[in-house]
Design a protein around this motif. Structure first.
Motif, mmCIF file in Angstrom:
data_model
loop_
_atom_site.group_PDB
_atom_site.id
_atom_site.type_symbol
_atom_site.label_atom_id
_atom_site.label_comp_id
_atom_site.label_asym_id
_atom_site.label_seq_id
_atom_site.Cartn_x
_atom_site.Cartn_y
_atom_site.Cartn_z
ATOM 1 N N GLY A 15 38.973 4.898 10.347
ATOM 2 C CA GLY A 15 39.990 3.916 9.989
ATOM 3 C C GLY A 15 39.457 2.631 9.396
ATOM 4 O O GLY A 15 40.209 1.682 9.199
ATOM 5 N N THR A 16 38.149 2.581 9.071
ATOM 6 C CA THR A 16 37.536 1.342 8.583
ATOM 7 C C THR A 16 36.770 1.581 7.287
ATOM 8 O O THR A 16 35.653 2.108 7.314
ATOM 9 C CB THR A 16 36.571 0.747 9.627
ATOM 10 N N PRO A 17 37.336 1.225 6.137
ATOM 11 C CA PRO A 17 36.589 1.319 4.886
ATOM 12 C C PRO A 17 35.320 0.467 4.952
ATOM 13 O O PRO A 17 35.331 -0.628 5.522
ATOM 14 C CB PRO A 17 37.566 0.763 3.844
ATOM 15 N N THR A 18 34.235 0.977 4.362
ATOM 16 C CA THR A 18 32.948 0.291 4.415
ATOM 17 C C THR A 18 32.368 0.160 3.009
ATOM 18 O O THR A 18 32.429 1.095 2.214
ATOM 19 C CB THR A 18 31.962 1.065 5.306
ATOM 20 N N VAL A 19 31.807 -1.019 2.721
ATOM 21 C CA VAL A 19 31.201 -1.294 1.413
ATOM 22 C C VAL A 19 29.821 -1.904 1.635
ATOM 23 O O VAL A 19 29.628 -2.698 2.557
ATOM 24 C CB VAL A 19 32.079 -2.284 0.599
ATOM 25 N N LEU A 20 28.858 -1.520 0.800
ATOM 26 C CA LEU A 20 27.513 -2.074 0.873
ATOM 27 C C LEU A 20 27.321 -3.090 -0.238
ATOM 28 O O LEU A 20 27.749 -2.866 -1.380
ATOM 29 C CB LEU A 20 26.451 -0.980 0.747
ATOM 30 N N ALA A 21 26.680 -4.226 0.078
ATOM 31 C CA ALA A 21 26.454 -5.287 -0.908
ATOM 32 C C ALA A 21 24.953 -5.526 -1.078
ATOM 33 O O ALA A 21 24.215 -5.620 -0.099
ATOM 34 C CB ALA A 21 27.146 -6.578 -0.475
ATOM 35 N N PHE A 22 24.525 -5.629 -2.348
ATOM 36 C CA PHE A 22 23.127 -5.866 -2.683
ATOM 37 C C PHE A 22 23.022 -6.985 -3.702
ATOM 38 O O PHE A 22 23.953 -7.230 -4.481
ATOM 39 C CB PHE A 22 22.484 -4.611 -3.283
ATOM 40 N N VAL A 23 21.878 -7.656 -3.713
ATOM 41 C CA VAL A 23 21.592 -8.659 -4.744
ATOM 42 C C VAL A 23 21.119 -7.935 -5.996
ATOM 43 O O VAL A 23 20.245 -7.059 -5.929
ATOM 44 C CB VAL A 23 20.517 -9.653 -4.262
ATOM 45 N N LYS A 24 21.693 -8.284 -7.147
ATOM 46 C CA LYS A 24 21.345 -7.625 -8.405
ATOM 47 C C LYS A 24 19.841 -7.688 -8.678
ATOM 48 O O LYS A 24 19.208 -8.730 -8.532
ATOM 49 C CB LYS A 24 22.078 -8.295 -9.571
ATOM 50 N N HIS B 77 39.598 6.778 -4.753
ATOM 51 C CA HIS B 77 38.571 7.529 -5.480
ATOM 52 C C HIS B 77 38.344 8.876 -4.791
ATOM 53 O O HIS B 77 38.344 8.979 -3.555
ATOM 54 C CB HIS B 77 37.261 6.735 -5.521
ATOM 55 N N GLU B 78 38.136 9.900 -5.590
ATOM 56 C CA GLU B 78 38.040 11.265 -5.048
ATOM 57 C C GLU B 78 36.865 11.457 -4.097
ATOM 58 O O GLU B 78 36.879 12.356 -3.251
ATOM 59 C CB GLU B 78 37.934 12.273 -6.191
ATOM 60 N N ARG B 79 35.842 10.606 -4.189
ATOM 61 C CA ARG B 79 34.683 10.759 -3.320
ATOM 62 C C ARG B 79 34.589 9.675 -2.245
ATOM 63 O O ARG B 79 33.564 9.547 -1.582
ATOM 64 C CB ARG B 79 33.381 10.764 -4.152
ATOM 65 N N TYR B 80 35.659 8.892 -2.069
ATOM 66 C CA TYR B 80 35.641 7.877 -1.018
ATOM 67 C C TYR B 80 36.351 8.431 0.217
ATOM 68 O O TYR B 80 37.487 8.888 0.142
ATOM 69 C CB TYR B 80 36.319 6.576 -1.447
ATOM 70 N N PHE B 81 35.657 8.361 1.353
ATOM 71 C CA PHE B 81 36.218 8.853 2.607
ATOM 72 C C PHE B 81 36.246 7.716 3.628
ATOM 73 O O PHE B 81 35.226 7.071 3.878
ATOM 74 C CB PHE B 81 35.371 10.016 3.146
ATOM 75 N N VAL B 82 37.423 7.436 4.171
ATOM 76 C CA VAL B 82 37.586 6.373 5.161
ATOM 77 C C VAL B 82 37.214 6.921 6.528
ATOM 78 O O VAL B 82 37.849 7.855 7.024
ATOM 79 C CB VAL B 82 39.030 5.845 5.185
ATOM 80 N N LYS B 83 36.201 6.328 7.146
ATOM 81 C CA LYS B 83 35.723 6.799 8.446
ATOM 82 C C LYS B 83 36.239 5.905 9.568
ATOM 83 O O LYS B 83 36.135 4.686 9.499
ATOM 84 C CB LYS B 83 34.196 6.819 8.460
ATOM 85 N N LEU C 100 28.385 -4.261 -5.467
ATOM 86 C CA LEU C 100 29.014 -3.537 -4.359
ATOM 87 C C LEU C 100 28.960 -2.029 -4.609
ATOM 88 O O LEU C 100 29.129 -1.569 -5.747
ATOM 89 C CB LEU C 100 30.470 -3.972 -4.199
ATOM 90 N N TYR C 101 28.746 -1.287 -3.528
ATOM 91 C CA TYR C 101 28.633 0.170 -3.620
ATOM 92 C C TYR C 101 29.315 0.824 -2.430
ATOM 93 O O TYR C 101 29.490 0.204 -1.381
ATOM 94 C CB TYR C 101 27.161 0.607 -3.618
ATOM 95 N N PHE C 102 29.675 2.092 -2.605
ATOM 96 C CA PHE C 102 29.974 2.915 -1.445
ATOM 97 C C PHE C 102 29.135 4.174 -1.562
ATOM 98 O O PHE C 102 28.704 4.562 -2.656
ATOM 99 C CB PHE C 102 31.468 3.224 -1.300
ATOM 100 N N GLU C 103 28.876 4.801 -0.423
ATOM 101 C CA GLU C 103 27.972 5.942 -0.382
ATOM 102 C C GLU C 103 28.726 7.234 -0.108
ATOM 103 O O GLU C 103 29.558 7.302 0.788
ATOM 104 C CB GLU C 103 26.901 5.730 0.688
#
Length: 302
Positions: free
Chosen positions: A276-285, A268-274, A243-246
């Motif tokens: 009103g909806t937090p977003t996470v990206l998921a990738f296969v290892k 986290h200091e670099r996480y910004f909620v846009k 899992l990642y955030f950009e």
């Protein structure tokens, strides 16, 4: 039976796991399998996993086309996902089974109105000044919890990274699309609408109420208790995902520990909620797509 007991107790996560175990037995009775899919879909729905619930409704309907509860559940999922045309189609299919089903009649009328009015609603939202948006958030939310909120531009033609345009725009406005908003629970903690993006397949999962103290792995275990139909290579297992955030401002990525809670990530200091909806990206290892996606990008460990 075990799933039904958990469902009665409103322990929907365990209900999902129990129904999944039943499906793994690969019983040759299509009627029973339809019930298992329909019941698991109902549990997923109450967890806010609308896409997973819809997939189960589709499978139940395939096994038993006249399964009215599955049709109703599928229509409800489309309503939550703002797919009003699809919701109407499912309602009409259900009304062919039972023309007097009250839920379908009411939902069909509601979907019609929402389909017609959604453009007008979006236009009205575009006219709201940023100041009005700010008043929706209590000051303590930003100061005490150290969560950074960002008002997204309303221009739907804004540029986004290649391959993510459709799902990103849908996701960043998902609070408006589904009506799900951050809210304070009875336990005094926040519940957030959270969007999971799967860039490799351009798919999404939407969690309507993700408790701030819940771990990401807990939701992954439920969402991927069974492989999604679009995962033809059978790679999307909870233990096989990253899992990642950009950080779009710096064009950098942050890798999350699935054991982290949502609150820790939001702070986290670099996480910004846009929007009103937090977003996470998921990738296969270690997948080829993952390696290509991260090529040339700086990645930080959270």
């Amino acid at each position: 039976n075990e799933g039904n007991e958990y469902f009665k107790e409103r322990d929907y996560r365990r209900a999902v796991i129990a129904y999944t175990e039943g499906l793994k037995k690969k019983c040759e009775d299509p009627e029973l399998n339809a019930v298992l899919h329909a019941n698991r879909g109902a549990a997923q729905f109450y967890l806010g996993n609308y896409r997973s619930a819809l997939n189960d409704a589709i499978q139940a309907k395939k096994l038993k086309p006249t399964h009215l509860k599955a049709v109703i559940r599928g229509a409800l999922c489309h309503m939550e996902l703002k797919n009003f045309s699809e919701a109407i189609a499912w309602c009409e299919e259900g009304l062919r089974i039972d023309s007097k089903e009250k839920k379908l009649v009411e939902m069909r009328a509601k979907a019609d109105k929402l389909k017609v009015n959604i453009k007008a609603v979006k236009h009205l939202q575009c006219l709201l000044p940023a100041l009005c948006q700010e008043t929706l958030w209590d000051p303590w939310l930003k100061s005490a919890l150290n969560i950074k909120l960002v008002l997204e531009p309303s221009n739907e033609e804004e540029e986004v990274s290649d391959g993510l345009a459709e799902i990103s725009l849908d996701g960043f406005h998902s609070d408006n699309a589904t009506g799900a908003k951050v809210h304070l629970g009875a336990d005094g903690h926040l519940n957030w609408p959270v969007l999971f993006l799967y860039p490799e397949h351009e798919q999404t999962d939407f969690i309507a109420a993700f408790h701030e103290n819940s771990r990401f792995i807990d939701h992954l275990m439920v969402m991927f208790a069974e492989l999604p139909p679009w995962d033809l290579e059978r790679k999307y297992l909870p233990s096989n995902l990253e899992l990642y955030f950009e950080d779009e401002e710096r064009a950098e990525m942050y890798k999350l520990n699935p054991e982290n809670t949502l609150l820790r990530v939001l702070q986290h200091e670099r996480y910004f909620v846009k929007a009103g909806t937090p977003t996470v990206l998921a990738f296969v290892k270690r997948s080829p797509f993952c390696k290509k996606y991260f090529s040339g990008k700086k990645v930080h460990q959270l």
